[in-house]
Design an enzyme around this catalytic site. Structure first.
Site, PDB file in Angstrom:
ATOM      1  CB  SER A 272      -0.942  -0.048   1.200  1.00 29.23           C
ATOM      2  OG  SER A 272      -1.934   0.950   1.099  1.00 29.23           O
ATOM      3  CG  ASP A 375      -6.695  -1.534  -4.738  1.00 28.79           C
ATOM      4  OD1 ASP A 375      -7.266  -0.473  -4.410  1.00 28.79           O
ATOM      5  OD2 ASP A 375      -5.482  -1.731  -4.556  1.00 28.79           O
ATOM      6  CG  HIS A 405      -5.830  -1.528  -0.864  1.00 31.11           C
ATOM      7  ND1 HIS A 405      -5.012  -1.160  -1.908  1.00 31.11           N
ATOM      8  CD2 HIS A 405      -5.266  -0.990   0.252  1.00 31.11           C
ATOM      9  CE1 HIS A 405      -4.013  -0.433  -1.457  1.00 31.11           C
ATOM     10  NE2 HIS A 405      -4.137  -0.321  -0.140  1.00 31.11           N
TER      11      HIS A 405
END
Length: 443
Positions: A272, A375, A405
């Protein structure tokens, strides 16, 4: 589609995350009141460092910057204690592995044994236990230990949460360390809004330079004679004087990395927002060139990177209200991270494809990108990978169906088949670039 349990947990997760982000935006943060920084949150469940090899991995925490809260957690696989094999042996059996384990236990009988040598304890600064599975950090004889690649890992959390010693991150790093057979250095970078951009990026780069410094200190220590000390060896007065210590008398050489780390095979892995940091560190490593010797970044892994931009992609439009981290909450996170005068979705920290970001993409290391079907940030990550491939950089994309995600690193999803398969896929690709000559995998 994700399971009902994932959907329900996503609703609960988004409610809590939005509440925390809004509270931090409404709270005035006086940066001068906390120059030291914050690397974890009170609501974060953390896992204590454990020098025991109970599950095949030993860990220790190190605070590497006295002026900030920057710290690292080292994950050392037990396989590092195995004697190196001169040639690869295809198709080795479990019996071979058992024989190797028995051999190293017979070779290093003093590992984990009690000691009364206080001089040795203070010089090495290791965690001392009485059980036989604890690695105290004494450097094994250089000719009889394995040198493992080093992987710098940057956790996720949208700049404002997460930590390198959280329970979820600890489990993830142990899994990757075993599968890739690497030493992982998980970076506890400073969080926003207490420390805005570029604090987290600078912390990532600082750890890379710290690795280079450690490698050079270890080589210097070896040349002075301390490198000849093995497990259970006694320090003579002369050797103590030769040992590299700081102003407080503490050892400057990190023994786990000195004994087992190979900085010439360094991999960056970010999840991320951590993927944004990893990419930044990779670019700075390219610019630094030989100034980082002996550290060499040979590859990077970007897991569902936190990329965004002013011109929305198709996924940013169609999946704006996706699971766990939707677009509105990520915008709040970016507002907390970027200084108000610099806020832009085309900021170099946010958009990997802005012009003049530097260096030229053709010089970037091989880059594996992991994306999830559900995502909303997936398309920009894929576009960055395509740009790398256009200039002949090895930059494959692994896309996971029905995934969200942080599907491979979120606490609830760590034990799903997708998360385990992702870790195995990463290991297969990474081993192409960290295997020694004669040990390469072909598939």
């Amino acid at each position: 589609m994700p399971s009902i349990a994932v959907k329900l947990y996503s609703v609960f997760f988004k409610f809590l995350l939005k509440h925390r982000l809004q509270n931090r935006i409404q709270t005035h943060v006086d940066e001068s009141s906390n120059p030291y920084g914050v690397t974890t949150r009170p609501e974060e469940s953390v896992s204590a460092a454990n020098p025991s090899f109970t599950d095949g991995i030993a860990t220790k925490d190190i605070h590497i910057d006295p002026s900030t809260a920057l710290s690292v957690r080292i994950f050392l696989p037990e396989s590092s204690l195995s004697p190196p094999e001169p040639k690869s042996k295809p198709g080795s059996s479990q019996q071979d592995e058992s024989d190797s384990l028995n051999h190293r236990r017979n070779s290093y009988p003093n590992i984990g044994a009690p000691t009364n040598d206080s001089r040795r304890s203070s010089l090495e600064g290791s965690n001392l236990r009485s059980d036989n599975n604890v690695y105290r950090g004494y450097s094994p004889l250089p000719q009889n230990c394995r040198r493992l690649p080093i992987m710098l890992q940057f956790h996720g959390g949208g700049w404002v949460s997460g930590s390198n010693d959280s329970v979820a991150n600890d489990i993830f790093c142990r899994r990757i360390a075993k599968l890739c057979d690497v030493i992982i250095v998980a970076v506890g970078y400073r969080l926003a809004p207490e420390n805005k951009y570029p604090a987290a990026f600078e912390d990532g780069l600082k750890v890379l330079y710290w690795l280079a410094k450690q490698a050079n200190l270890a080589e210097c220590s070896k040349s002075m004679g301390s490198g000849a000390l093995g497990v259970g060896a006694e320090f003579t007065k002369t050797q103590v004087q030769r040992h590299l210590v700081d102003a407080f008398g503490a050892s400057m050489v990190e023994p786990w990395l000195a004994a087992h780390g190979d900085p010439s095979r360094c991999v960056l892995l970010g999840m991320s927002c951590g993927a944004n940091i990893a990419d930044y560190v990779a670019r700075k490593a390219v610019k630094a060139g030989r100034l980082l010797d002996p550290v060499k970044v040979v590859a990077q892994v970007l897991m569902y990177p936190f990329f965004i931009g002013n011109v929305p992609t198709r996924s940013e439009i169609n999946l704006a209200n996706s699971y766990f981290y939707d677009k509105s909450m990520c915008l709040l996170a970016w507002k907390l991270f970027l200084p108000e005068e610099e806020f832009s979705l085309d900021h170099p920290a946010a958009n990997p494809l802005v012009p003049d970001r530097g260096p030229p993409l053709k010089f970037m290391p091989p880059t594996l990108t992991v994306v999830a079907e559900h995502d909303w940030m997936r398309d920009r990550a894929i576009a960055y990978s395509e740009a790398l491939r256009k200039v002949n950089v090895d930059a494959p994309v692994l896309e996971y169906k029905d995934a969200v995600h942080e599907f491979a690193s979120l606490d609830m999803l760590l034990n799903t088949p997708q998360a385990q398969a992702c870790a195995e896929d990463i290991a297969i690709w990474v081993k192409k670039y960290i295997s020694l000559r004669g040990h390469e995998f072909s598939y």
